[in-house]
Design an enzyme around this catalytic site. Structure first.
Site, PDB file in Angstrom:
ATOM      1  N   PHE A   1       0.933  -1.042   0.057  1.00 17.88           N
ATOM      2  CA  PHE A   1      -0.053   0.012   0.028  1.00 17.88           C
ATOM      3  C   PHE A   1       0.852   1.274   0.053  1.00 17.88           C
ATOM      4  O   PHE A   1       1.943   1.309   0.516  1.00 17.88           O
ATOM      5  CB  PHE A   1      -0.860  -0.233   1.071  1.00 17.88           C
ATOM      6  CG  PHE A   1      -2.094   1.244   1.217  1.00 17.88           C
ATOM      7  CD1 PHE A   1      -2.981   1.220   0.273  1.00 17.88           C
ATOM      8  CD2 PHE A   1      -1.848   2.253   1.946  1.00 17.88           C
ATOM      9  CE1 PHE A   1      -3.589   2.239   0.173  1.00 17.88           C
ATOM     10  CE2 PHE A   1      -2.707   3.121   1.987  1.00 17.88           C
ATOM     11  CZ  PHE A   1      -3.613   3.378   0.933  1.00 17.88           C
ATOM     12  N   THR A   2       0.472   2.259  -0.340  1.00 15.22           N
ATOM     13  CA  THR A   2       1.410   3.329  -0.651  1.00 15.22           C
ATOM     14  C   THR A   2       2.023   4.058   0.415  1.00 15.22           C
ATOM     15  O   THR A   2       3.301   3.940   0.563  1.00 15.22           O
ATOM     16  CB  THR A   2       0.637   4.618  -1.330  1.00 15.22           C
ATOM     17  OG1 THR A   2      -0.501   4.890  -0.542  1.00 15.22           O
ATOM     18  CG2 THR A   2       0.074   4.526  -2.744  1.00 15.22           C
TER      19      THR A   2
END
Ligand SMILES: *Cc1c(COP(=O)(O)O)cnc(C)c1O
Length: 481
Positions: free
Chosen positions: A132-133
């Site tokens: 995830f970012t």
């Protein structure tokens, strides 16, 4: 939302809640929408809410709360230390996860910061199903790296695999054997966000934990999107059909060493934290909370949000509550498939994802098809989605473009926020846009920040396609908005 069938055979999800507070929405005319997206530099993050009809940007912090949550907010205990609100939240987490200790944080990424600062060092490798970012940013900031071990099926856009979020267990074993020394923990992301809210099976989660423990590694669950994943396990996994949502949660949690979450998603509120069983691990991370978040009994959160979260977590154990999101997303995805519109399948949690590469194949990746589609859909319907393609990537060090592996437009369905007729409207405007897709052209940057360019970057059309789109809309819709 229960499995209630209609006498006429119509297949639609039925809401098991009623609406008691509403927020008025406006739909501005298409001419204004074209102007607004230009003012926003063709970046949907920069649109103003007054110009937006259906805000499908994200599910983060924008889910509807229940009457019980709002009521609980009134009894929040504001004490700086020893707040009764904190004790209620800690007890609720112990009840559902069986975890004895809880460290509060102001949101999910703050929990990731604490985890990374405690366990990641230069050269560390963190295996996970998918990144995830914010997770990746915290790990790489400290000199660590991420290895994605998702199955090949997971990144296929159209599929009927019910668990596209699963780990490839062989790849995990291999990595453990080869790089074991550099691995502090394995991260499992429930409801895998960036591949379309796709779940892992209970069986896969347990196997991953067993492999990690065999090599004496910690297992960390990112439970931000756990509620959708729980629903998918219950409804898609044969061996879990007899289990309650609570049973499934327990079975997952007892295998985890650390569970962290963004309460902007899990628990229908705003905040986050880290739940865990082991006192030594707890003590290892504890000192970072007052330093970066706030005192141990609020961690940067409002106590009102913490009360709402406690009730929200309780309601998450109710299948008829957590089914609403997935059922609405499935409805929207199925309707678009029927109309021939390219979308990611099977439907996951979080939202419906349009495949921009197949929607507007004539727009080259260097001209940002997912970003162009986001601008076009806003013009067509006042609907705000989020670009998940090349604009969301960063340039290489030599300045060349890093082309994303997929070009998606994410249309999030915040939980319990939209009605079915609003979803039908979105489907209608997407279909109209699909029938006029040849008009849609590309975008280019006019202002490009060096990092996180998708938040603040400004773009313009590469040819005057937006006025043509407005004209086509007027011909078809006459005086209608
Ligand atoms: C949103 C999210 C996060 C980060 O949480 P924030 O509250 O936005 O900081 C981490 N992991 C996943 C899977 C998420 O969806």
């Amino acid at each position: 939302m229960a499995d209630i069938s209609f006498y006429t055979g119509e297949d639609i999800p039925l809401e098991l809640h009623k609406v008691r507070i509403v927020q008025k929405l406006d739909l501005v005319p298409v001419e204004r929408r074209a102007e607004a997206i230009r003012e926003a530099g063709n970046n949907t993050f920069l649109l103003k809410n007054k110009d937006i009809f259906l805000d499908m940007l994200t599910d983060s912090g924008v889910n509807a709360m229940s009457d019980r949550q709002l009521a609980a907010m009134m009894i929040a205990d504001d004490s700086y230390a020893g707040s009764a609100t904190f004790t209620r939240l800690e007890n609720k987490l112990e009840e559902i996860f069986g975890t004895k200790y809880f460290l509060p944080s102001h949101q999910g990424r703050a929990a990731e910061n604490i985890l990374a600062m405690t366990f990641v060092e230069k050269g560390s490798i963190i295996p996970m199903n998918y990144h995830f970012t914010t997770t990746k940013a915290h790990i790489t900031r400290l000199g660590g790296s991420v290895v994605e071990l998702i199955t090949d099926e997971g990144v296929r856009l159209t599929s009927d695999n019910p668990f596209k979020g699963n780990f490839d267990l062989e790849k995990l074993e291999d990595l453990m054997k080869k790089e074991g020394k550099r691995i502090p923990f394995v991260r499992i992301e429930a409801g895998t966000n960036l591949i379309g809210g796709q779940p892992l099976s209970l069986e896969n989660i347990i196997s991953v934990a067993d492999i990690a423990h065999k090599y004496k590694k910690l297992v960390v669950l990112d439970a931000s999107l756990l509620q959708d994943n729980l629903y998918f396990i219950k409804t898609r996994e044969e061996s879990a059909k007899g289990l309650s949502i609570k049973d499934i949660t327990k079975k997952i949690a007892e295998k985890m060493d650390i569970i962290y979450f963004s309460a902007r998603k899990l628990g229908f509120a705003r905040g986050g934290g880290i739940s865990l069983h082991d006192r030594n691990l707890y003590l290892k991370m504890r000192e970072l909370v007052p330093m970066f978040e706030g005192f141990l009994t609020y961690g940067g959160m409002s106590v009102r949000e913490m009360e709402a979260m406690t009730v929200g977590l309780d309601e998450t154990m109710d299948e008829s509550v957590i089914s609403q999101g997935p059922l609405f997303i499935k409805y929207m995805t199925d309707e678009l498939v029927k109309l021939g519109v390219p979308v990611v399948t099977p439907a996951g949690g979080l939202g419906c994802h349009l495949d921009a590469s197949r929607f507007i194949p004539h727009v080259r990746q260097e001209e940002y098809p997912a970003g162009a589609l986001a601008a076009a859909l806003y013009i067509a319907g006042g609907i705000r989605g989020m670009e998940r393609g090349t604009i969301s990537e960063q340039r290489e060090e030599d300045g060349s473009e890093h082309l994303a592996s997929v070009e998606l437009l994410r249309l999030a369905l915040p939980r319990r926020v939209f009605t079915l007729s609003q979803v039908k409207y979105a489907v209608d405007r997407i279909k109209w846009l699909y029938d006029h897709r040849d008009i849609v052209g590309g975008l280019r940057f006019v202002e490009e920040p060096s990092s996180l360019r998708f938040f603040f970057g400004r773009l313009e059309e590469t040819s005057p396609w937006q006025d043509k789109l407005v004209k086509a809309f007027r011909e078809d819709f006459k005086d209608s908005l």
